[in-house]
Structures are given as structure tokens and as C-alpha cells.
Motif scaffolding. Structure first.
Motif, PDB file in Angstrom:
ATOM      1  N   GLY A   1       0.810  -1.214   0.000  1.00  0.00           N
ATOM      2  CA  GLY A   1       0.000   0.000   0.000  1.00  0.00           C
ATOM      3  C   GLY A   1       0.841   1.260   0.000  1.00  0.00           C
ATOM      4  N   ASP A   2       1.888   1.283   0.808  1.00  0.00           N
ATOM      5  CA  ASP A   2       2.763   2.459   0.862  1.00  0.00           C
ATOM      6  C   ASP A   2       3.491   2.661  -0.463  1.00  0.00           C
ATOM      7  OD1 ASP A   2       2.003   3.006   3.452  1.00  0.00           O
ATOM      8  OD2 ASP A   2       3.712   1.976   4.365  1.00  0.00           O
ATOM      9  N   GLU A   3       3.933   1.560  -1.074  1.00  0.00           N
ATOM     10  CA  GLU A   3       4.635   1.669  -2.357  1.00  0.00           C
ATOM     11  C   GLU A   3       3.692   2.165  -3.449  1.00  0.00           C
ATOM     12  OE1 GLU A   3       8.045  -1.835  -1.946  1.00  0.00           O
ATOM     13  OE2 GLU A   3       6.033  -2.330  -2.697  1.00  0.00           O
ATOM     14  N   LEU A   4       2.473   1.658  -3.454  1.00  0.00           N
ATOM     15  CA  LEU A   4       1.500   2.097  -4.459  1.00  0.00           C
ATOM     16  C   LEU A   4       1.183   3.573  -4.295  1.00  0.00           C
ATOM     17  CD1 LEU A   4      -0.382   1.200  -6.763  1.00  0.00           C
ATOM     18  CD2 LEU A   4      -2.130   0.733  -5.030  1.00  0.00           C
ATOM     19  N   ARG A   5       1.022   3.998  -3.058  1.00  0.00           N
ATOM     20  CA  ARG A   5       0.750   5.413  -2.795  1.00  0.00           C
ATOM     21  C   ARG A   5       1.916   6.278  -3.280  1.00  0.00           C
ATOM     22  NH1 ARG A   5      -2.641   7.934   0.876  1.00  0.00           N
ATOM     23  NH2 ARG A   5      -3.195   5.882   1.743  1.00  0.00           N
TER      24      ARG A   5
ATOM     25  N   GLN B   1      -3.899  14.377  -3.999  1.00  0.00           N
ATOM     26  CA  GLN B   1      -3.103  13.319  -3.389  1.00  0.00           C
ATOM     27  C   GLN B   1      -3.955  12.062  -3.245  1.00  0.00           C
ATOM     28  OE1 GLN B   1       0.299  13.433  -2.077  1.00  0.00           O
ATOM     29  NE2 GLN B   1       0.355  15.185  -3.460  1.00  0.00           N
ATOM     30  N   VAL B   2      -3.291  10.911  -3.155  1.00  0.00           N
ATOM     31  CA  VAL B   2      -4.005   9.650  -2.971  1.00  0.00           C
ATOM     32  C   VAL B   2      -4.763   9.694  -1.646  1.00  0.00           C
ATOM     33  CG1 VAL B   2      -3.740   7.172  -2.584  1.00  0.00           C
ATOM     34  CG2 VAL B   2      -2.390   8.314  -4.360  1.00  0.00           C
ATOM     35  N   GLU B   3      -6.055   9.372  -1.716  1.00  0.00           N
ATOM     36  CA  GLU B   3      -6.881   9.380  -0.518  1.00  0.00           C
ATOM     37  C   GLU B   3      -7.237   7.971  -0.054  1.00  0.00           C
ATOM     38  OE1 GLU B   3     -10.361  12.275   0.844  1.00  0.00           O
ATOM     39  OE2 GLU B   3     -11.034  10.907  -0.743  1.00  0.00           O
ATOM     40  N   SER B   4      -7.565   7.084  -1.006  1.00  0.00           N
ATOM     41  CA  SER B   4      -7.939   5.719  -0.638  1.00  0.00           C
ATOM     42  C   SER B   4      -7.443   4.754  -1.706  1.00  0.00           C
ATOM     43  CB  SER B   4      -9.453   5.588  -0.454  1.00  0.00           C
ATOM     44  OG  SER B   4     -10.126   5.864  -1.673  1.00  0.00           O
ATOM     45  N   MET B   5      -7.290   3.487  -1.318  1.00  0.00           N
ATOM     46  CA  MET B   5      -6.801   2.456  -2.230  1.00  0.00           C
ATOM     47  C   MET B   5      -7.583   1.171  -2.014  1.00  0.00           C
ATOM     48  SD  MET B   5      -2.666   3.040  -1.937  1.00  0.00           S
ATOM     49  CE  MET B   5      -2.722   2.920  -0.145  1.00  0.00           C
ATOM     50  N   SER B   6      -7.798   0.454  -3.117  1.00  0.00           N
ATOM     51  CA  SER B   6      -8.433  -0.863  -3.061  1.00  0.00           C
ATOM     52  C   SER B   6      -7.778  -1.724  -4.129  1.00  0.00           C
ATOM     53  CB  SER B   6      -9.941  -0.754  -3.299  1.00  0.00           C
ATOM     54  OG  SER B   6     -10.546  -2.033  -3.329  1.00  0.00           O
ATOM     55  N   GLY B   7      -6.919  -2.653  -3.709  1.00  0.00           N
ATOM     56  CA  GLY B   7      -6.159  -3.425  -4.686  1.00  0.00           C
ATOM     57  C   GLY B   7      -5.218  -2.506  -5.435  1.00  0.00           C
ATOM     58  N   MET B   8      -5.341  -2.494  -6.760  1.00  0.00           N
ATOM     59  CA  MET B   8      -4.517  -1.620  -7.598  1.00  0.00           C
ATOM     60  C   MET B   8      -5.298  -0.403  -8.080  1.00  0.00           C
ATOM     61  SD  MET B   8      -1.671  -3.156  -7.439  1.00  0.00           S
ATOM     62  CE  MET B   8      -0.646  -2.398  -8.697  1.00  0.00           C
ATOM     63  N   ASP B   9      -6.443  -0.139  -7.455  1.00  0.00           N
ATOM     64  CA  ASP B   9      -7.260   1.030  -7.777  1.00  0.00           C
ATOM     65  C   ASP B   9      -7.079   2.087  -6.700  1.00  0.00           C
ATOM     66  OD1 ASP B   9      -8.359  -0.175 -10.090  1.00  0.00           O
ATOM     67  OD2 ASP B   9      -9.810  -1.252  -8.846  1.00  0.00           O
ATOM     68  N   VAL B  10      -6.926   3.328  -7.145  1.00  0.00           N
ATOM     69  CA  VAL B  10      -6.636   4.441  -6.248  1.00  0.00           C
ATOM     70  C   VAL B  10      -7.643   5.554  -6.519  1.00  0.00           C
ATOM     71  CG1 VAL B  10      -4.946   6.256  -5.760  1.00  0.00           C
ATOM     72  CG2 VAL B  10      -4.180   3.904  -6.078  1.00  0.00           C
ATOM     73  N   VAL B  11      -8.071   6.225  -5.462  1.00  0.00           N
ATOM     74  CA  VAL B  11      -8.926   7.403  -5.593  1.00  0.00           C
ATOM     75  C   VAL B  11      -8.226   8.562  -4.897  1.00  0.00           C
ATOM     76  CG1 VAL B  11     -11.171   8.442  -5.096  1.00  0.00           C
ATOM     77  CG2 VAL B  11     -11.021   5.995  -5.616  1.00  0.00           C
ATOM     78  N   THR B  12      -8.141   9.696  -5.572  1.00  0.00           N
ATOM     79  CA  THR B  12      -7.488  10.867  -4.988  1.00  0.00           C
ATOM     80  C   THR B  12      -8.512  11.742  -4.274  1.00  0.00           C
ATOM     81  OG1 THR B  12      -7.750  12.347  -6.895  1.00  0.00           O
ATOM     82  CG2 THR B  12      -5.882  10.816  -6.935  1.00  0.00           C
ATOM     83  N   ASP B  13      -8.003  12.731  -3.540  1.00  0.00           N
ATOM     84  CA  ASP B  13      -8.907  13.613  -2.798  1.00  0.00           C
ATOM     85  C   ASP B  13      -9.637  14.603  -3.701  1.00  0.00           C
ATOM     86  OD1 ASP B  13      -6.783  15.273  -3.414  1.00  0.00           O
ATOM     87  OD2 ASP B  13      -6.076  15.460  -1.348  1.00  0.00           O
ATOM     88  N   THR B  14      -9.346  14.603  -5.009  1.00  0.00           N
ATOM     89  CA  THR B  14     -10.111  15.417  -5.956  1.00  0.00           C
ATOM     90  C   THR B  14     -11.105  14.568  -6.744  1.00  0.00           C
ATOM     91  OG1 THR B  14      -8.379  15.151  -7.649  1.00  0.00           O
ATOM     92  CG2 THR B  14      -8.244  17.099  -6.215  1.00  0.00           C
TER      93      THR B  14
ATOM     94  N   ASN C   1       1.398   8.973  -6.278  1.00  0.00           N
ATOM     95  CA  ASN C   1       1.610  10.380  -5.928  1.00  0.00           C
ATOM     96  C   ASN C   1       2.746  10.990  -6.735  1.00  0.00           C
ATOM     97  OD1 ASN C   1      -0.422  10.961  -4.053  1.00  0.00           O
ATOM     98  ND2 ASN C   1       0.750  10.125  -2.341  1.00  0.00           N
ATOM     99  N   ASP C   2       3.772  10.200  -7.024  1.00  0.00           N
ATOM    100  CA  ASP C   2       4.874  10.692  -7.844  1.00  0.00           C
ATOM    101  C   ASP C   2       4.410  10.929  -9.279  1.00  0.00           C
ATOM    102  OD1 ASP C   2       7.802  11.239  -8.125  1.00  0.00           O
ATOM    103  OD2 ASP C   2       7.667   9.562  -9.534  1.00  0.00           O
ATOM    104  N   ALA C   3       3.534  10.067  -9.801  1.00  0.00           N
ATOM    105  CA  ALA C   3       3.055  10.200 -11.179  1.00  0.00           C
ATOM    106  C   ALA C   3       2.132  11.399 -11.366  1.00  0.00           C
ATOM    107  CB  ALA C   3       2.340   8.918 -11.603  1.00  0.00           C
ATOM    108  N   ILE C   4       1.384  11.765 -10.313  1.00  0.00           N
ATOM    109  CA  ILE C   4       0.404  12.847 -10.447  1.00  0.00           C
ATOM    110  C   ILE C   4       0.917  14.173  -9.899  1.00  0.00           C
ATOM    111  CG2 ILE C   4      -1.514  11.214 -10.365  1.00  0.00           C
ATOM    112  CD1 ILE C   4      -1.971  11.928  -7.472  1.00  0.00           C
ATOM    113  N   SER C   5       2.174  14.210  -9.487  1.00  0.00           N
ATOM    114  CA  SER C   5       2.717  15.420  -8.862  1.00  0.00           C
ATOM    115  C   SER C   5       2.826  16.592  -9.833  1.00  0.00           C
ATOM    116  CB  SER C   5       4.094  15.128  -8.258  1.00  0.00           C
ATOM    117  OG  SER C   5       5.007  14.703  -9.274  1.00  0.00           O
TER     118      SER C   5
END
Length: 198
Positions: free
Chosen positions: A98-102, A118-131, A106-110
Motif C-alpha cells: 500500500g505504501d509503495e503504491l501510494r 493526493q491519494v486518498e484511498s486504495m483498493s487493490g490496484m485502484d486508487v482514488v485521490t482527494d479530488t 503520488n509521484d506520477a500525479i505530482s
């Protein structure tokens, strides 16, 4: 029923689809926020620091080296598709924690924090940001796909434009063909009445 009344009735029937089509056509000419909504999000590549030597597998059709915030990666493609290997041991590289995925996302969307945040939640390999942007990571090919509120809004406009109003493909296709038939009839009957007056 007289042709003029039929022509008027068909015109009234086509009024809503025509307004929807012409309004969304203006949108597609201007295309606001289109580039960001459909951006091909990329994992940020860093300069290679190590020289990696290995004997390639004859089954590999393609091999790619890269380095990200998670270190070195070896991506190989064979008849079954892409595989993500450890760049030194040549074993399958396990999915990130989880930490590595975050960290990776985050580095890709910076480059665009206003849209991605920023990454807000994760489920498997799916990520949702705070926007509200949804990002999916394909670990085997080390690629990203993204879909935000603007993407969903543009997709809705697209569906309205092409008369995909119900979500049922067969019905929407018949509805669209019927609308085209009525439009052709309007053109024919209008031209006939105009020529008849002369």
C-alpha cells in the motif's frame, strides 16, 4: 393526415433530440478540459543508475528497463502479454504494498496537483485521490489509467450527443436510427412542400 401536419408533428418530435445534438456539438467544437480529462497518465521515469546485464529468454518478444521511485523495473512481453520482473533476479516482481503504491501514484500525479491532488484511498490496484480522480495501476505493464469527474461529465455529453440516453445499447441504436429516419423524412417533406409552392 395532411402532409403539412405530419411534417409539423415530426418536427416537434425531433425538437428535443435536435436541441441536445446541436448543444453538445458546440461542446465538442470547443472541447473544454478535454486534454486533462483524457490525459495518458504516465509513471514518472528516473535516470538509470545501474548497468543491468542478463541473458534474455528466447520467448521474450520485447524487454524494457525503467527506474521509478520504487527502483529498477524489467518489463518483458511474451505471447501471453506483459510481465513485471525483478530487474536483477529476473523473478516475477510482487505487487507493490500500500505504501509503495501510494508513493508511485503520488509521484506520477505530482505534475498537476490542482487536478489530481493526493491519494486518498486504495483498493487493490485502484486508487482514488482527494479530488475524485480514479486511477488504476496495471502492474504487469507498469501503466496507469485515470478517470476524473471531468471525464465522466464529458462521457455524459458524448452519450447525449449520440442519443445513448437509456444505457441499453440495442434500444439506443434503434432510437438513433429512428431519429435519422425522421430527420430524412423532414428533409424530404420540407423540400417537397417548398417545391410544391413554386
Amino acid at each position: 393526415m395532411r402532409p403539412r401536419k405530419i411534417h409539423r408533428l415530426v418536427g416537434i418530435t425531433l425538437l428535443l433530440p435536435f436541441i441536445a445534438w446541436s448543444t453538445t456539438a458546440i461542446f465538442f467544437l470547443v472541447r473544454p478540459a478535454y486534454n486533462e480529462a483524457y490525459e495518458q497518465l504516465q509513471v514518472r521515469q528516473l535516470p538509470m543508475q545501474n548497468i543491468i546485464q542478463f541473458v534474455p529468454d528466447p520467448a521474450w518478444q520485447e524487454a524494457r528497463f525503467s527506474r521509478t521511485v520504487l527502483g529498477e523495473h524489467l518489463l518483458v512481453r511474451d505471447a501471453q502479454g506483459w510481465q513485471h520482473l525483478d530487474a536483477f533476479a529476473l523473478n516475477p516482481r510482487p505487487s507493490p504494498t500500500g505504501d509503495e503504491l501510494r508513493l508511485l501514484v503520488n509521484d506520477a500525479i505530482s505534475h498537476n496537483p490542482a487536478r489530481y491532488g493526493q491519494v486518498e484511498s486504495m483498493s487493490g490496484m485502484d486508487v482514488v485521490t482527494d479530488t475524485g480522480v480514479e486511477i488504476t495501476v496495471n502492474w504487469d505493464s507498469l501503466t496507469l489509467s485515470q478517470r476524473g469527474p471531468d471525464t465522466r461529465w464529458i462521457d455524459l455529453v458524448y452519450n447525449i450527443h449520440y442519443l445513448r440516453w437509456t444505457g441499453f445499447e440495442v434500444f439506443d441504436r434503434i432510437f438513433g436510427l429512428f431519429g435519422l429516419f425522421l430527420l430524412m423524412y423532414m428533409t424530404y417533406s420540407g423540400a417537397r412542400m417548398a417545391l410544391g409552392r413554386r
